[in-house]
Design a protein around this motif. Structure first.
Motif, PDB file in Angstrom:
ATOM      1  N   SER A   1       0.833  -1.199   0.000  1.00  0.00           N
ATOM      2  CA  SER A   1       0.000   0.000   0.000  1.00  0.00           C
ATOM      3  C   SER A   1       0.867   1.247   0.000  1.00  0.00           C
ATOM      4  O   SER A   1       1.973   1.259   0.545  1.00  0.00           O
ATOM      5  N   THR A   2       0.328   2.289  -0.609  1.00  0.00           N
ATOM      6  CA  THR A   2       0.961   3.584  -0.438  1.00  0.00           C
ATOM      7  C   THR A   2       0.786   4.027   1.015  1.00  0.00           C
ATOM      8  O   THR A   2      -0.205   3.699   1.658  1.00  0.00           O
ATOM      9  N   ASP A   3       1.768   4.754   1.497  1.00  0.00           N
ATOM     10  CA  ASP A   3       1.731   5.255   2.874  1.00  0.00           C
ATOM     11  C   ASP A   3       0.985   6.586   2.894  1.00  0.00           C
ATOM     12  O   ASP A   3       1.514   7.625   3.282  1.00  0.00           O
ATOM     13  N   CYS A   4      -0.257   6.527   2.446  1.00  0.00           N
ATOM     14  CA  CYS A   4      -1.060   7.750   2.314  1.00  0.00           C
ATOM     15  C   CYS A   4      -1.776   8.047   3.623  1.00  0.00           C
ATOM     16  O   CYS A   4      -1.916   7.185   4.490  1.00  0.00           O
ATOM     17  N   LYS A   5      -2.236   9.285   3.756  1.00  0.00           N
ATOM     18  CA  LYS A   5      -3.094   9.620   4.887  1.00  0.00           C
ATOM     19  C   LYS A   5      -4.425   8.923   4.668  1.00  0.00           C
ATOM     20  O   LYS A   5      -5.034   9.072   3.606  1.00  0.00           O
ATOM     21  N   SER A   6      -4.912   8.190   5.679  1.00  0.00           N
ATOM     22  CA  SER A   6      -4.164   7.837   6.863  1.00  0.00           C
ATOM     23  C   SER A   6      -4.420   6.389   7.222  1.00  0.00           C
ATOM     24  O   SER A   6      -3.762   5.835   8.082  1.00  0.00           O
ATOM     25  N   GLY A   7      -5.382   5.785   6.525  1.00  0.00           N
ATOM     26  CA  GLY A   7      -5.819   4.444   6.900  1.00  0.00           C
ATOM     27  C   GLY A   7      -4.796   3.336   6.775  1.00  0.00           C
ATOM     28  O   GLY A   7      -4.656   2.498   7.674  1.00  0.00           O
ATOM     29  N   PRO A   8      -4.028   3.260   5.658  1.00  0.00           N
ATOM     30  CA  PRO A   8      -3.147   2.099   5.458  1.00  0.00           C
ATOM     31  C   PRO A   8      -2.113   1.872   6.557  1.00  0.00           C
ATOM     32  O   PRO A   8      -1.929   0.735   7.004  1.00  0.00           O
ATOM     33  N   ARG A   9      -1.425   2.909   6.998  1.00  0.00           N
ATOM     34  CA  ARG A   9      -0.428   2.729   8.062  1.00  0.00           C
ATOM     35  C   ARG A   9      -1.103   2.229   9.337  1.00  0.00           C
ATOM     36  O   ARG A   9      -0.538   1.415  10.083  1.00  0.00           O
ATOM     37  N   GLU A  10      -2.312   2.715   9.581  1.00  0.00           N
ATOM     38  CA  GLU A  10      -3.061   2.288  10.765  1.00  0.00           C
ATOM     39  C   GLU A  10      -3.455   0.817  10.651  1.00  0.00           C
ATOM     40  O   GLU A  10      -3.291   0.044  11.596  1.00  0.00           O
ATOM     41  N   VAL A  11      -3.970   0.417   9.472  1.00  0.00           N
ATOM     42  CA  VAL A  11      -4.395  -0.967   9.256  1.00  0.00           C
ATOM     43  C   VAL A  11      -3.209  -1.920   9.281  1.00  0.00           C
ATOM     44  O   VAL A  11      -3.265  -2.996   9.900  1.00  0.00           O
ATOM     45  N   LEU A  12      -2.123  -1.541   8.632  1.00  0.00           N
ATOM     46  CA  LEU A  12      -0.960  -2.413   8.512  1.00  0.00           C
ATOM     47  C   LEU A  12      -0.007  -2.303   9.702  1.00  0.00           C
ATOM     48  O   LEU A  12       1.045  -2.938   9.713  1.00  0.00           O
ATOM     49  N   GLU A  13      -0.399  -1.526  10.683  1.00  0.00           N
ATOM     50  CA  GLU A  13       0.392  -1.349  11.914  1.00  0.00           C
ATOM     51  C   GLU A  13       1.846  -1.014  11.587  1.00  0.00           C
ATOM     52  O   GLU A  13       2.776  -1.741  11.928  1.00  0.00           O
ATOM     53  N   ASN A  14       1.975   0.115  10.888  1.00  0.00           N
ATOM     54  CA  ASN A  14       3.293   0.665  10.541  1.00  0.00           C
ATOM     55  C   ASN A  14       4.150  -0.268   9.699  1.00  0.00           C
ATOM     56  O   ASN A  14       5.380  -0.260   9.784  1.00  0.00           O
ATOM     57  N   GLY A  15       3.489  -1.075   8.865  1.00  0.00           N
ATOM     58  CA  GLY A  15       4.207  -1.959   7.960  1.00  0.00           C
ATOM     59  C   GLY A  15       4.407  -3.368   8.466  1.00  0.00           C
ATOM     60  O   GLY A  15       5.018  -4.198   7.794  1.00  0.00           O
ATOM     61  N   LYS A  16       3.870  -3.677   9.624  1.00  0.00           N
ATOM     62  CA  LYS A  16       4.019  -5.021  10.193  1.00  0.00           C
ATOM     63  C   LYS A  16       3.338  -6.073   9.329  1.00  0.00           C
ATOM     64  O   LYS A  16       3.835  -7.203   9.192  1.00  0.00           O
ATOM     65  N   TYR A  17       2.195  -5.719   8.733  1.00  0.00           N
ATOM     66  CA  TYR A  17       1.404  -6.695   7.986  1.00  0.00           C
ATOM     67  C   TYR A  17       1.415  -6.463   6.475  1.00  0.00           C
ATOM     68  O   TYR A  17       0.650  -7.109   5.751  1.00  0.00           O
ATOM     69  N   GLY A  18       2.257  -5.569   5.997  1.00  0.00           N
ATOM     70  CA  GLY A  18       2.348  -5.333   4.565  1.00  0.00           C
ATOM     71  C   GLY A  18       3.326  -4.214   4.272  1.00  0.00           C
ATOM     72  O   GLY A  18       3.687  -3.435   5.161  1.00  0.00           O
ATOM     73  N   LYS A  19       3.759  -4.140   3.033  1.00  0.00           N
ATOM     74  CA  LYS A  19       4.734  -3.128   2.645  1.00  0.00           C
ATOM     75  C   LYS A  19       4.061  -1.773   2.440  1.00  0.00           C
ATOM     76  O   LYS A  19       2.974  -1.684   1.856  1.00  0.00           O
ATOM     77  N   LEU A  20       4.707  -0.714   2.914  1.00  0.00           N
ATOM     78  CA  LEU A  20       4.245   0.657   2.707  1.00  0.00           C
ATOM     79  C   LEU A  20       5.259   1.384   1.827  1.00  0.00           C
ATOM     80  O   LEU A  20       6.465   1.325   2.083  1.00  0.00           O
ATOM     81  N   VAL A  21       4.747   2.044   0.785  1.00  0.00           N
ATOM     82  CA  VAL A  21       5.622   2.785  -0.129  1.00  0.00           C
ATOM     83  C   VAL A  21       5.119   4.217  -0.240  1.00  0.00           C
ATOM     84  O   VAL A  21       3.937   4.499   0.004  1.00  0.00           O
ATOM     85  N   PRO A  22       5.994   5.163  -0.626  1.00  0.00           N
ATOM     86  CA  PRO A  22       5.559   6.556  -0.750  1.00  0.00           C
ATOM     87  C   PRO A  22       4.461   6.725  -1.803  1.00  0.00           C
ATOM     88  O   PRO A  22       4.401   5.983  -2.787  1.00  0.00           O
ATOM     89  N   VAL A  23       3.618   7.701  -1.587  1.00  0.00           N
ATOM     90  CA  VAL A  23       2.537   8.019  -2.534  1.00  0.00           C
ATOM     91  C   VAL A  23       3.128   8.476  -3.858  1.00  0.00           C
ATOM     92  O   VAL A  23       4.110   9.226  -3.901  1.00  0.00           O
TER      93      VAL A  23
END
Length: 367
Positions: A302-324
Motif C-alpha cells: 500500500s501507499t503510505d497515504c493519509k491515513s488508513g493504510p499505516r493504521e491498518v498495517l500497523e506501521n508496515g508489520k502486515y504489509g509493505k508501505l511505499v511513498p505516494v
C-alpha cells in the motif's frame, strides 16, 4: 423500547460501488438481522449495491439529482416517519442530514460517519464543493448527535483541519468482515488467467476508477515489473477515469496484460487467488479492501497515504508501505513480493476489530 419498535434510517446519495456505500450496506445487513424497522433513504436509488439490500429493508427513493436538492424531501421523510436514528455517510450528505434535523427541530438522533480525509479531498480536487465543504462541516457537524470517524487518522483530520472538538468525535471502524466474505472467496473463477495451467503471477487492485485511487501510478509500476516478470494485472472497479486508464495501458504497451472488467459483485474470489494485492491511493479514510485482502491471506502493498493504510498495517508489520505516487518504489515492492513470496499469519485481534457484528454493537450503543 424494544428493537422491533425502533425505526433506524440510513441516508446516502446512492449505492455506487465505493467504500462508504459498502460500509452502509454492511451496517444495514447487520441491523436487518435484529428486528429493527430499517429504512434506506437514497437521494437516487441506483448503484450496484442495490441488489445486496435485504428484502426486509424499505428503500426510500428521494429521486433527486443532487444531494442538496433532496433536503425538502428528507425533511418530509423525517417529519412523516420519525425514525429513532438516522445514520448518514459521505460529508455532503451528512451536512444535509443535519440541516434537515435543524429545520424540523427533530428528535431523531443524527449520526454522521466521516469516511474520508477532508484536507486531502480539498488538496486533490479543484471543485468548489471540496473547498466549501470543510467550512460547512465546521458549522454543522457540532449539531449532530454523534460524529463517527472511521479511523484515528480521520479523527485527527477532523480536529486539525475541520476544527472540530476531539470530544465530539468517536472512532468506530468500518464494518468489513463477516463469514460471507470467506464463503464467496471459494466460488469458482471463470477468467482464463486464474485457471491457466501455465502459472503466471497475478497482481490485483480493487476500487473505483477515480483520481484519488491513483491507478495510473499502479499501471506505470506494473509496466516496470513487466520488464522483469511475466505478470498480469487485474483492476476491479468502475469510474470516470476508465478511458484515461485504458489509454495509459496502450501507451505503456501493457494493454494485453491488464484486465479491467468493471465493478464485480464478488471481488473476493479474484482477490483470494491473486499473488499480491496493491493499494495505490493518494488518501484513504480506512481502506476496507486492504482489510479484506489481509483477511483472505493475500500479501499486501500500500501507499503510505493519509491515513488508513499505516493504521491498518500497523506501521508496515502486515504489509509493505511505499511513498505516494512513487512508481519506482511501488514496482520494486511488487517485484520483491513476487520473487520472494512469504506466507504470513495476522494476529486474530487485528481482524477482530473489523468484524461487522462487533461494529454493529458499537452503533447500537449510540441508538
Amino acid at each position: 423500547m424494544s428493537n422491533i419498535e425502533k425505526r433506524i434510517a440510513f441516508f446516502l446519495p446512492n449505492l455506487n460501488g465505493g467504500g462508504a456505500e459498502k460500509s452502509i450496506v454492511n451496517l444495514v445487513k447487520e441491523f436487518s438481522k435484529r428486528n429493527f424497522y430499517i429504512d434506506l433513504v437514497l437521494v437516487s436509488a441506483q448503484g450496484p449495491y442495490i441488489s445486496q439490500i435485504p428484502n426486509n429493508v424499505r428503500i426510500i427513493d428521494l429521486n433527486t439529482s443532487h444531494v442538496i436538492l433532496a433536503l425538502p424531501k428528507l425533511v418530509k421523510y423525517l417529519a412523516s416517519n420519525k425514525p429513532d436514528a438516522l445514520i448518514s455517510s459521505l460529508n455532503h450528505a451528512n451536512v444535509v442530514a443535519i440541516m434537515a434535523k435543524l429545520i424540523l427541530n427533530s428528535k431523531t438522533k443524527i449520526i454522521v460517519r466521516e469516511d474520508s480525509i477532508p484536507s486531502q479531498e480539498r488538496r486533490n480536487s479543484k471543485s468548489i464543493k471540496s473547498k466549501v465543504l470543510p467550512l460547512l462541516m465546521h458549522v454543522f457537524y457540532p449539531y449532530a448527535d454523534f460524529v463517527i470517524a472511521v479511523s484515528k487518522g480521520v479523527k485527527e483530520d477532523l480536529v486539525s483541519y475541520v476544527r472540530l472538538k476531539p470530544g465530539r468525535i468517536k472512532v468506530i471502524f468500518n464494518p468489513v468482515l463477516d463469514l460471507e466474505i470467506f464463503d464467496r472467496a471459494k466460488e469458482n473463477v471463470d477468467y482464463k488467467w486464474f485457471n491457466d495451467n501455465n502459472y503466471l503471477p497475478i497482481i490485483i487492485s480493487v476500487g473505483r476508477l477515480t483520481e484519488p485511487k491513483d491507478f495510473g501510478t499502479l499501471l506505470k509500476a506494473f509496466a516496470l515489473v513487466r520488464k522483469q516478470i511475466d505478470a498480469r494485472l487485474v483492476i476491479l472497479g468502475e469510474g470516470e477515469e476508465r478511458k484515461n486508464l485504458e489509454t495509459l495501458t496502450k501507451e505503456l504497451g501493457v494493454s494485453d496484460y491488464v484486465w479491467m472488467p468493471g465493478f464485480v459483485d464478488n471481488p473476493y474470489k479474484y482477490m483470494s487467488r491473486a499473488d499480491v494485492f496493491v493499494l495505490s491511493s493518494l488518501y484513504e479514510g480506512l481502506s476496507m479492501v486492504l482489510i479484506e485482502a489481509l483477511a483472505l491471506g493475500v500479501p499486501v502493498i500500500s501507499t503510505d497515504c493519509k491515513s488508513g493504510p499505516r493504521e491498518v498495517l500497523e506501521n508496515g508489520k502486515y504489509g509493505k508501505l511505499v511513498p505516494v505516487h512513487d512508481v519506482n518504489a511501488l514496482s520494486t515492492a511488487i517485484m520483491e513480493v513476487l520473487t520472494n513470496p512469504k506466507s504470513f499469519e495476522i494476529d486474530k485481534d487485528v481482524l477482530e476489530k473489523y468484524k461487522s457484528e462487533k461494529i454493529f454493537e458499537e452503533y447500537l450503543k449510540l441508538i
